[in-house]
Design a protein around this motif. Structure first.
Motif, mmCIF file in Angstrom:
data_model
loop_
_atom_site.group_PDB
_atom_site.id
_atom_site.type_symbol
_atom_site.label_atom_id
_atom_site.label_comp_id
_atom_site.label_asym_id
_atom_site.label_seq_id
_atom_site.Cartn_x
_atom_site.Cartn_y
_atom_site.Cartn_z
ATOM 1 N N UNK A 107 0.842 -1.200 0.000
ATOM 2 C CA UNK A 107 0.000 0.000 0.000
ATOM 3 C C UNK A 107 0.875 1.248 0.000
ATOM 4 N N UNK A 108 0.566 2.186 -0.892
ATOM 5 C CA UNK A 108 1.237 3.474 -0.951
ATOM 6 C C UNK A 108 0.282 4.532 -0.409
ATOM 7 N N UNK A 109 0.736 5.323 0.565
ATOM 8 C CA UNK A 109 -0.110 6.353 1.168
ATOM 9 C C UNK A 109 0.606 7.695 1.177
ATOM 10 N N UNK A 110 -0.208 8.751 1.195
ATOM 11 C CA UNK A 110 0.293 10.108 1.379
ATOM 12 C C UNK A 110 -0.659 10.827 2.312
ATOM 13 N N UNK A 111 -0.102 11.368 3.376
ATOM 14 C CA UNK A 111 -0.907 12.024 4.414
ATOM 15 C C UNK A 111 -2.001 11.093 4.939
ATOM 16 N N UNK A 112 -1.676 9.798 5.005
ATOM 17 C CA UNK A 112 -2.619 8.817 5.529
ATOM 18 C C UNK A 112 -3.633 8.316 4.532
ATOM 19 N N UNK A 113 -3.650 8.867 3.331
ATOM 20 C CA UNK A 113 -4.610 8.464 2.309
ATOM 21 C C UNK A 113 -3.958 7.522 1.308
ATOM 22 N N UNK A 114 -4.687 6.452 0.963
ATOM 23 C CA UNK A 114 -4.151 5.459 0.042
ATOM 24 C C UNK A 114 -4.032 6.047 -1.358
ATOM 25 N N UNK A 115 -2.852 5.888 -1.966
ATOM 26 C CA UNK A 115 -2.600 6.307 -3.339
ATOM 27 C C UNK A 115 -2.719 5.120 -4.283
ATOM 28 N N UNK A 116 -2.211 3.961 -3.842
ATOM 29 C CA UNK A 116 -2.309 2.736 -4.619
ATOM 30 C C UNK A 116 -2.184 1.558 -3.662
ATOM 31 N N UNK A 117 -2.897 0.484 -3.982
ATOM 32 C CA UNK A 117 -2.825 -0.733 -3.166
ATOM 33 C C UNK A 117 -2.888 -1.942 -4.078
ATOM 34 N N UNK A 172 5.726 10.228 0.998
ATOM 35 C CA UNK A 172 4.885 9.063 0.755
ATOM 36 C C UNK A 172 5.400 7.910 1.622
ATOM 37 N N UNK A 173 4.486 7.030 2.000
ATOM 38 C CA UNK A 173 4.859 5.837 2.762
ATOM 39 C C UNK A 173 4.455 4.606 1.966
ATOM 40 N N UNK A 174 5.354 3.627 1.911
ATOM 41 C CA UNK A 174 5.094 2.371 1.217
ATOM 42 C C UNK A 174 5.093 1.268 2.267
ATOM 43 N N UNK A 175 3.956 0.585 2.430
ATOM 44 C CA UNK A 175 3.782 -0.396 3.496
ATOM 45 C C UNK A 175 3.631 -1.794 2.917
ATOM 46 N N UNK A 176 4.141 -2.780 3.659
ATOM 47 C CA UNK A 176 3.884 -4.189 3.384
ATOM 48 C C UNK A 176 3.016 -4.724 4.514
ATOM 49 N N UNK A 177 1.860 -5.259 4.162
ATOM 50 C CA UNK A 177 0.882 -5.716 5.151
ATOM 51 C C UNK A 177 0.695 -7.211 4.970
ATOM 52 N N UNK A 178 0.770 -7.942 6.075
ATOM 53 C CA UNK A 178 0.575 -9.394 6.053
ATOM 54 C C UNK A 178 -0.381 -9.779 7.168
ATOM 55 N N UNK A 179 -1.401 -10.535 6.800
ATOM 56 C CA UNK A 179 -2.410 -10.981 7.768
ATOM 57 C C UNK A 179 -3.012 -9.805 8.533
ATOM 58 N N UNK A 180 -3.201 -8.693 7.830
ATOM 59 C CA UNK A 180 -3.848 -7.543 8.430
ATOM 60 C C UNK A 180 -2.955 -6.632 9.235
ATOM 61 N N UNK A 181 -1.642 -6.961 9.334
ATOM 62 C CA UNK A 181 -0.718 -6.155 10.131
ATOM 63 C C UNK A 181 0.392 -5.593 9.226
ATOM 64 N N UNK A 182 0.753 -4.337 9.467
ATOM 65 C CA UNK A 182 1.887 -3.751 8.767
ATOM 66 C C UNK A 182 3.166 -4.366 9.319
ATOM 67 N N UNK A 183 3.902 -5.068 8.470
ATOM 68 C CA UNK A 183 5.101 -5.773 8.916
ATOM 69 C C UNK A 183 6.386 -5.081 8.462
ATOM 70 N N UNK A 184 6.285 -4.148 7.534
ATOM 71 C CA UNK A 184 7.455 -3.407 7.079
ATOM 72 C C UNK A 184 6.971 -2.168 6.327
ATOM 73 N N UNK A 185 7.763 -1.100 6.375
ATOM 74 C CA UNK A 185 7.410 0.108 5.638
ATOM 75 C C UNK A 185 8.653 0.933 5.385
#
Length: 778
Positions: A205-215, A238-251
């Protein structure tokens, strides 16, 4: 290593096997161990794969846990035979001493809450170890708490995770930027220990100011990588997150910008009390920005301290390159400098290197050295392999005379505050020297560093010296290719045994090929596995817009994905000179290219050692440029001069070459002089000289009522203006380069005209050279 062991309640506990464990420490104090990725569950011979370890130390006990097939700083793999390393030592003196025959109680609390107890007795070095087989019944995945307690109830504990799949952001956007409106790709590696894991579902998931830009929800590829690409349409973080099983595991985060200031490591050095150069080039998603005004600000210390050292508006040349020369005062009182850049209308320019290292000359100061010296060092170069012997050479002297028959304490441990590895006392011989041979166990922690000290108490004073030795079983070498932008290049590894030089098969190397030069983004991911000849390679398509250098985030059993190899962009060009290069003098260089093109670029270098600063100049038009060599360079030292340039179409030209500082013995005597023009009536005039191979300079035909008010010469000034209209500058020895200046105060009665001054230089053989300088009063 590995003292006596009695088992508390696990019947199959054993002494540590020959696992080739290796230990390293990251910036956070976490430690890692390496074991053989070719290890079989049958217990066949194992070589080193990365194994993580963690340590803690309180008072006089220390503990770490390691295991085979584990990636640095990660949890232990499931069902491996781990090792609990423990030790006891007395740290009441400057050189600790291992405590022999100390009983250590080791308690392991498993994930299910069950507690297991072991008793280990330290050997003569204060070291002990316990084999802990995670494949035994009821030892599953999860968190293990390990506590070590000595007979004085001093204890220390650590928590070790077992069987965890980790996610790593291999494309790091923290220090670099991304262009607005340009597509970029970020990669993540999913791995268990040192092995990538296929078909793991991640939501990226890519976010900016907490809003999703792309997922995007994806499965990891055969190598364990997952990627997301996006095109930012607004500037900002911008923040790029990796989410697994509903939890952010890396960003990771990235700054989206319009302008980037590219540079290189050699362009970020400054010297206290000297003039240094900062430089680079400005570019956008459309290429280099030429003839562009930028405001460069350099601060003493952090920008937040608002201690502005210099602010200059400079204009990029036709290729978008720029330089800024700035003075660093001797009393600056800061430990570093920070650079900021913006356009003339206030738009920030993201600098690749905004941190400038501030160096101080090592010459002088500090008083006289102590005549008593104790030194310890590893006898041979290179990493040592578990099972080899580390030799430490020790020498003690008093004002050049050997200190014989002197007891020397020696203590080494595995990394900072780890368990003891070796502890003894030796005695110097008649020549003041002695040696210590440290046989490394076959299962010594691989990828660690033996750290410690030697010490002696001599005439009531304790003297110590630090000692260290790297332990690493394998050399995993990347080929560092020079890449041609827009072409396919081979990325290759070669793996050998550090002890024998033999090829090693089956070692995994994961990589993420990434932009540098101020940009971030991934352009290729892959996995290499060494074959029977120790090598493997993969063809990588290099983008056309990688600029002058790119990088590789590499993940191996020894590397955790931080930093990595550098790949330079290759272009035509050869930098050379026919001049004799002398410190403090200007030399003319030629940058030759095959085609008849107009070039714009930058030439830069750093040096010398211990008085390091950046120096450089811009290149415009032809390939000929002049460069002033810092006066701090000693005779015989070398420096690497790097040239980066582009033509009118933006094609890259580059080269680097090494040059040596000459003593100037072949230089002829020479002299140049200039005087200030249009000096106001009653004002001050500056006279500047540039000379080589002289030991005496003289300025004559000065009017007797002129006054010398200031001089910067480096020599002894004799002011005889009143009597003889003359000033002499005596250097007492031949100067390969001298650039003195004098400031003269002129009485108001001199209302105009030209005044010709005679300037002469003399060498030690009495040979002279003359010139004139004309001073003009308005």
């Amino acid at each position: 290593m590995g003292g006596k062991l009695s088992n508390g309640d696990v019947s199959d506990a054993q002494q540590p096997a020959d696992s080739g464990a290796y230990v390293v420490e990251d910036e956070d104090g976490n430690r890692r161990v390496v074991q053989d990725p070719t290890a079989e569950s049958t217990g066949s011979d194992r070589e080193a794969t990365t194994a993580d370890f963690q340590t803690a130390a309180t008072g006089s006990v220390a503990v770490l846990v390691s295991g085979p097939r584990q990636h640095s700083a990660g949890p232990l793999p499931s069902s491996v035979n781990a090792t609990i390393w423990a030790g006891a030592y007395d740290d009441s003196s400057e050189v600790p001493v291992g405590i022999a025959d100390e009983q250590l109680d080791i308690t392991v609390t498993r994930p299910d809450g069950t507690t297991e107890s072991f008793i280990a007795q330290t050997d003569k070095h204060g070291s002990a170890s316990v084999d802990y087989d995670l494949s035994a019944s009821n030892r599953g995945d999860g968190s293990y708490d390990v506590t070590v307690t000595d007979s004085n109830e001093t204890s220390t504990s650590i928590t070790v995770e077992v069987g965890t799949i980790e996610v790593m952001a291999t494309t790091d956007g923290v220090s670099n930027g991304v262009f607005v409106g340009k597509e970029t790709t970020f990669a993540f590696l999913v791995h268990e220990a040192a092995t990538g894991v296929q078909d793991v579902e991640l939501t990226l998931r890519v976010t900016r100011n907490g809003n999703a830009v792309k997922e995007s929800t994806v499965l990891t590829d055969a190598d364990g990588f997952a990627q997301i690409s996006f095109t930012p349409d607004e500037k900002g973080m911008y923040q790029i997150k990796a989410i697994r099983n509903g939890f952010t595991v890396e960003s990771t985060t990235v700054n989206v910008v319009e302008y980037i200031g590219g540079g290189y490591f050699d362009l970020r050095q400054a010297l206290v009390g000297s003039t240094s150069t900062y430089g680079g080039y400005v570019y956008t998603s459309n290429g280099h920005v030429s003839n562009f005004d930028i405001v460069m600000s350099i601060y003493a210390g952090d920008v937040a301290e608002e201690n502005l050292l210099t602010e200059q508006t400079v204009t990029t040349n036709n290729g978008g390159f720029f330089t800024v020369d700035y003075d660093v005062p001797s009393d600056i009182g800061a430990h570093n400098l920070e650079a900021r850049a913006e356009t003339d209308d206030g738009e920030p320019i993201s600098l690749e290197f905004d941190y400038i290292r501030l160096n101080e000359s090592s010459e002088g100061g500090g008083g006289d050295p102590d005549p008593v010296q104790l030194s310890g060092s590893k006898a041979d170069w290179g990493d040592k392999v578990p099972g080899e012997t580390v030799t430490i050479d020790i020498e003690a002297i008093d004002d050049g005379t050997a200190i014989s028959e002197e007891p020397i304490d020696v203590f080494l441990r595995y990394d900072y505050q780890g368990p003891p590895a070796f502890s003894t006392t030796v005695t110097t011989g008649n020549d003041g020297t002695t040696s210590v041979n440290i046989p490394l166990p076959e299962n010594a922690p691989d990828a660690s560093q033996l750290q410690g000290s030697v010490g002696m108490t001599y005439n009531g004073t304790t003297y110590t010296d630090s000692i260290w030795a790297n332990i690493q079983r394998y050399d995993i070498s990347f080929n560092y290719p020079d890449v041609v932008p827009g072409t396919t290049e081979p990325y290759r590894i070669n793996v050998t045994n550090n002890a024998t030089g033999d090829a090693v098969e089956g070692i995994e190397y994961y990589f993420d090929a990434v932009y540098q030069s101020g940009q971030c983004g991934s352009f290729e991911t892959g996995k290499l596995v060494s074959g029977s000849d120790g090598t493997d390679e993969m063809s990588v398509q290099v983008p056309e817009d990688v600029e002058f250098w790119s990088g590789v985030t590499d993940i191996t059993q020894y590397d955790s994905g931080t930093g990595g190899p550098i790949t330079f962009s290759e272009g035509p060009g050869t930098v050379s000179t026919d001049d004799t290069i002398v410190a403090g003098r200007t030399a003319e260089f030629t940058f030759s290219v095959p085609e008849d093109v107009s070039l714009s670029g930058i030439a830069f270098s750093e040096g010398p050692y211990q008085t390091t600063k950046t120096f450089g100049t811009l290149i415009d038009g032809s390939g000929t440029f002049s460069l002033t060599i810092p006066s701090e360079f000693p005779e015989g030292e070398t420096f690497e001069l790097r040239v980066w340039a582009v033509d009118e179409q933006g094609n890259i030209y580059e080269d680097e070459n090494w040059f040596e500082i000459d003593d100037g013995g072949s230089l002829p005597i020479a002299l140049e002089a200039s005087a200030e023009k249009n000096v106001p009536v009653g004002g001050q005039a500056q006279l500047s000289l540039s000379a080589q191979k002289v030991d005496l300079l003289s300025i004559e035909k000065l009017w007797s009522d002129w006054n010398l008010v200031n001089s910067a010469t480096g020599g002894t000034v004799a002011d005889d203006i009143t009597n003889a209209g003359r000033v002499d500058i005596d250097y007492s020895s031949v100067q390969n380069s001298a650039s003195p200046s004098l400031t003269l105060s002129l009485p108001e009665r001199y209302v105009g005209g030209k005044y010709s001054l005679l300037v002469s230089g003399t060498d030690p053989d009495g040979k002279t050279v003359d010139t004139t300088a004309t001073l003009t009063i308005e």
